[in-house]
Write a protein that holds these residues in place. Structure first.
Motif, short mmCIF file in Angstrom:
data_model
loop_
_atom_site.label_atom_id
_atom_site.label_comp_id
_atom_site.label_asym_id
_atom_site.label_seq_id
_atom_site.Cartn_x
_atom_site.Cartn_y
_atom_site.Cartn_z
N MET A 1 -7.58 6.25 -2.32
CA MET A 1 -6.88 7.13 -2.30
C MET A 1 -6.52 7.55 -0.52
O MET A 1 -5.65 7.96 -0.10
N ALA A 2 -7.79 7.34 0.18
CA ALA A 2 -7.72 7.75 1.57
C ALA A 2 -6.81 6.89 2.28
O ALA A 2 -5.99 7.58 3.35
N ILE A 3 -6.64 5.56 1.79
CA ILE A 3 -5.39 4.67 2.58
C ILE A 3 -4.20 5.39 2.45
O ILE A 3 -3.43 5.59 3.48
N ALA A 4 -3.52 5.94 1.51
CA ALA A 4 -2.35 6.75 1.26
C ALA A 4 -2.25 7.83 2.06
O ALA A 4 -1.23 8.06 2.76
N GLU A 5 -3.31 8.56 2.15
CA GLU A 5 -3.40 9.81 2.96
C GLU A 5 -3.23 9.51 4.47
O GLU A 5 -2.66 10.12 5.03
N ASN A 6 -3.93 8.42 4.75
CA ASN A 6 -3.94 8.01 6.17
C ASN A 6 -2.63 7.46 6.61
O ASN A 6 -2.11 7.90 7.68
N ILE A 7 -1.91 7.00 5.73
CA ILE A 7 -0.44 6.25 5.85
C ILE A 7 0.40 7.70 6.05
O ILE A 7 1.33 7.80 6.94
N LYS A 8 0.28 8.49 5.28
CA LYS A 8 1.26 9.77 5.46
C LYS A 8 0.88 10.67 6.59
O LYS A 8 1.84 11.11 7.15
N SER A 9 -0.29 10.55 6.74
CA SER A 9 -0.70 11.28 8.31
C SER A 9 0.04 10.81 9.43
O SER A 9 0.45 11.40 10.15
N PHE A 10 -0.14 9.51 9.58
CA PHE A 10 0.23 8.70 10.52
C PHE A 10 1.69 9.07 10.60
O PHE A 10 2.52 9.00 11.68
N GLN A 11 2.19 8.56 9.54
CA GLN A 11 3.96 8.63 9.30
C GLN A 11 4.40 9.94 9.76
O GLN A 11 5.53 10.28 10.54
N GLU A 12 3.65 10.97 9.48
CA GLU A 12 4.24 12.65 9.75
C GLU A 12 4.01 12.79 11.57
O GLU A 12 5.15 13.16 11.96
N SER A 13 3.06 12.23 11.90
CA SER A 13 2.65 12.58 13.28
C SER A 13 3.67 11.78 14.20
O SER A 13 4.12 12.01 15.16
N LEU A 14 3.90 10.43 13.87
CA LEU A 14 4.93 9.47 14.35
C LEU A 14 6.16 9.63 14.42
O LEU A 14 6.91 9.53 15.42
N ALA A 15 6.58 10.70 13.11
CA ALA A 15 8.02 10.84 13.18
C ALA A 15 8.33 11.97 14.26
O ALA A 15 9.65 11.70 14.70
N LEU A 16 7.48 12.61 14.79
CA LEU A 16 7.79 13.63 15.94
C LEU A 16 8.38 12.65 17.16
O LEU A 16 9.09 13.49 18.04
N THR A 17 7.71 11.64 17.54
CA THR A 17 8.15 10.84 18.56
C THR A 17 9.02 9.69 18.33
O THR A 17 9.42 8.65 19.10
N ASN A 18 9.38 9.46 16.85
CA ASN A 18 10.29 8.54 16.41
C ASN A 18 9.64 7.08 16.56
O ASN A 18 10.38 6.13 16.98
N THR A 19 8.47 7.05 16.45
CA THR A 19 7.78 5.76 16.52
C THR A 19 7.16 5.11 15.33
O THR A 19 6.93 5.82 14.17
N LYS A 20 7.49 3.85 15.33
CA LYS A 20 7.39 3.13 13.93
C LYS A 20 5.98 2.77 13.92
O LYS A 20 5.20 2.13 14.46
N LEU A 21 5.36 2.80 12.73
CA LEU A 21 3.99 2.67 12.01
C LEU A 21 3.79 1.13 11.61
O LEU A 21 4.47 0.73 10.76
N ILE A 22 3.09 0.36 12.50
CA ILE A 22 2.86 -1.04 11.95
C ILE A 22 1.42 -0.96 11.51
O ILE A 22 0.59 -0.89 12.20
N ALA A 23 1.09 -1.27 10.20
CA ALA A 23 -0.24 -1.00 9.61
C ALA A 23 -0.79 -2.51 9.72
O ALA A 23 -0.41 -3.39 9.19
N VAL A 24 -1.96 -2.29 10.57
CA VAL A 24 -2.49 -3.98 10.69
C VAL A 24 -3.48 -4.05 9.65
O VAL A 24 -4.46 -3.49 9.63
N SER A 25 -3.29 -4.94 8.81
CA SER A 25 -3.74 -5.05 7.52
C SER A 25 -4.96 -6.68 7.49
O SER A 25 -5.19 -7.10 6.47
#
Length: 225
Positions: free
Chosen positions: A1-25
């Protein structure tokens, strides 16, 4: 569950600067990537061709795969049919091979030119002189199956935030300069890939459009697996 929460947290914060998240897997199992996928993540970054091709074959087809590591010319052919973006193009010879393999696959492949901005000698990339010479040379206009859509850089691995800030500012300056001076059909700089888990806030402040985040999403890696 933590992974999903981390993704959502990053997506929300990066949306403020219109920055794309590349998840390094890289090194992470498909199960972890699927957790991120189900949380809405579609852009994933890998640095090993064999791992990248395997994951592309076994995971959902709407994933956009980013090759973020050093790419050997003899391995371009394996990712050319499907790769979304190659971040670390560090030489004209590599770009020519990407163009060759893109032509074979009837594709135009998007690329970023990697610029050496760090103090460490181990980092790959064009220096500023090489970059200018290449972009103003004649060869680049013949590469009709590649599209250079931006620059990529890695800052020095240091706790000195002022140094990191200066290196990112330098890359942003080069980005702006190229957009002003270069007018070619296959050079359209829109993306600036800079910033990782340790320094992405500084990168965002300096105009990054893509950040490459791994351990802060998926946790630490076990490279012995």
């Amino acid at each position: 569950m933590a992974i999903a929460e981390n993704i959502k947290s990053f997506q929300e914060s990066l949306a403020l600067t219109n920055t794309k998240l590349i998840a390094v897997s890289k090194t992470k199992p498909n199960e972890d990537l699927l957790q991120a996928y189900e949380a809405g993540q579609r852009h994933f970054g890998e640095n090993k061709v064999q791992e990248l091709t395997h994951k592309s074959e076994t995971l959902p087809k709407d994933i956009k795969w980013h090759m973020i590591g050093h790419l050997q010319r003899n391995k371009v052919k394996y990712i050319a049919p499907f790769i979304h973006l190659i971040h670390a193009v560090d030489s004209p010879r590599l770009l020519k091979e990407i163009n060759k393999q893109a032509l074979k696959n009837d594709r135009v492949i998007n690329c970023l030119l990697q610029v050496h901005i760090a103090q460490e000698e181990t980092k790959f990339g064009f220096d500023e002189r090489e970059l200018n010479e290449f972009l103003k040379g004649q060869e680049i206009s013949t590469l009709e199956n590649i599209n250079i859509i931006g620059l990529m850089g890695m800052a020095t691995n240091t706790s000195d935030n002022q140094q990191v800030d200066a290196e990112f500012k330098h890359l942003k300056g080069l980005f702006t300069k190229i957009n002003t001076e270069i007018s070619l059909p296959n050079v359209n700089l829109e993306e600036l890939s800079m910033g990782m888990t340790s320094d992405y806030p500084i990168a965002c402040e300096n105009g990054s459009t893509m950040v490459r985040i791994g351990s802060a999403i998926f946790g630490s890696r076990n490279y012995q697996q």
